[in-house]
Scaffold this motif. Structure first.
Motif: not given
Length: 318
Positions: A1-5, A52-61
């Protein structure tokens, strides 16, 4: 699996006042005032993307011009905002900070966002969030419901979770949450509430010994304590490796965001396979570069990482 933090945390708008000369808490202070993007989760996810790490964000704006600006900056950095929800109001927090002429924090006031929307998002989509990730970063003090659901889901799918505290409200009431973290990173002020109230008066080796005793007694998987200008200490009970990491020389401009930067660099090293003793070197480097900026994130982090000999040697090892 490709890294996704995937980072689960908050967004804040920071109002920072910088004093030009000797700061007087009871008088007027001439200086400059700036609004910058902040929040522990937001700071960390931008750092990870720039490392340079693939990253995703769980939050509200907030569904506002400022909220749109924050989302655009994250997208521009390469952050996936699939789980970033817009809300009419209270989706973001506010942080008021006053810094002296040296860049040290003199005082602050925080206004938390309303976490109801984020809690509903996590409870409804936790499996999707965790399954799509290789690693997770969690602001442990959002609330107990968010933390427990994500940690339970992560355990089920065997995904490591790296924890960073907010205000310690949740951690102090539910310290068992720390046992589920791959690594818990906090500062010395927070550690005094967890490890020992006398930590500040101890020498480095005594601090390490106190941390080792706490980790072993409470079943943590690994822990790091930052000590401000003194550096940091770390312990991994699985390898029995503990130690001290000094800081690198930097020019202090603004100390806010340094802890989030240290956390980001250390997690990046761990995700890339470095042992904790080497990952904390990455964290120290990123924190130092951030301290030299008036923003909460180092604006040229990518370039500094790519041209730093120590950093690149470590990444080759990883």
């Amino acid at each position: 699996m490709t890294s996704l933090v995937t980072v689960i945390g908050t967004i804040f708008v920071d109002c920072k006042g910088f004093a030009n000369e000797n700061y007087n808490a009871l008088g007027r202070n001439l200086g400059s005032v700036q609004f910058v993007h902040g929040g522990v989760g937001r700071n960390v996810v931008e750092n990870l993307a720039n490392l340079q790490l693939p990253a995703a964000f769980v939050s509200t704006v907030d569904d506002s011009g400022l909220g749109e600006e924050i989302q655009k900056r994250l997208t521009s950095a390469g952050v996936s905002t699939q789980f970033l929800l817009r809300t009419p109001k209270e989706g973001m927090g506010m942080w008021l900070a006053v810094l002296n002429e040296k860049g040290d924090l003199m005082g602050s006031i925080s206004q938390m966002p309303n976490l109801t929307t984020m809690q509903n998002l996590v409870l409804q989509r936790s499996e999707e969030i965790v399954k799509s990730s290789s690693h997770l970063v969690l602001e442990v003090d959002l609330n107990e419901q968010i933390s427990r659901r994500l940690l339970e889901e992560a355990k089920q799918w065997n995904k490591p979770v790296y924890g960073i505290p907010g205000n310690l409200d949740v951690v102090l009431k539910h310290p068992d949450l720390l046992q589920a973290l791959e690594c818990f990173i906090c500062n010395d002020v927070e550690a005094e509430k967890l490890v020992s109230s006398k930590l500040g008066s101890m020498d480095i080796q005594a601090k390490i010994d106190a941390m080792v005793k706490y980790v072993d007694a409470n079943g943590l998987q690994s822990m790091v304590i930052t000590l401000g200008a003194e550096g940091s200490i770390y312990y991994d009970p699985r390898t029995k490796q503990s130690g001290y990491q000094p800081v690198f020389p930097v020019r202090l401009v603004d100390s806010s965001g340094a802890g989030d930067a240290y956390f980001s660099g250390t997690v990046m090293g761990l995700v890339r396979g470095l042992p904790l003793s080497q990952a904390v070197v990455c964290g120290t480097k990123v924190a130092g570069w951030t301290i030299e900026s008036k923003e909460n994130n180092c604006p040229d982090l990518r370039e500094k990482m790519q041209h730093d000999e120590v950093f690149q040697q470590l990444l080759v090892k990883g």
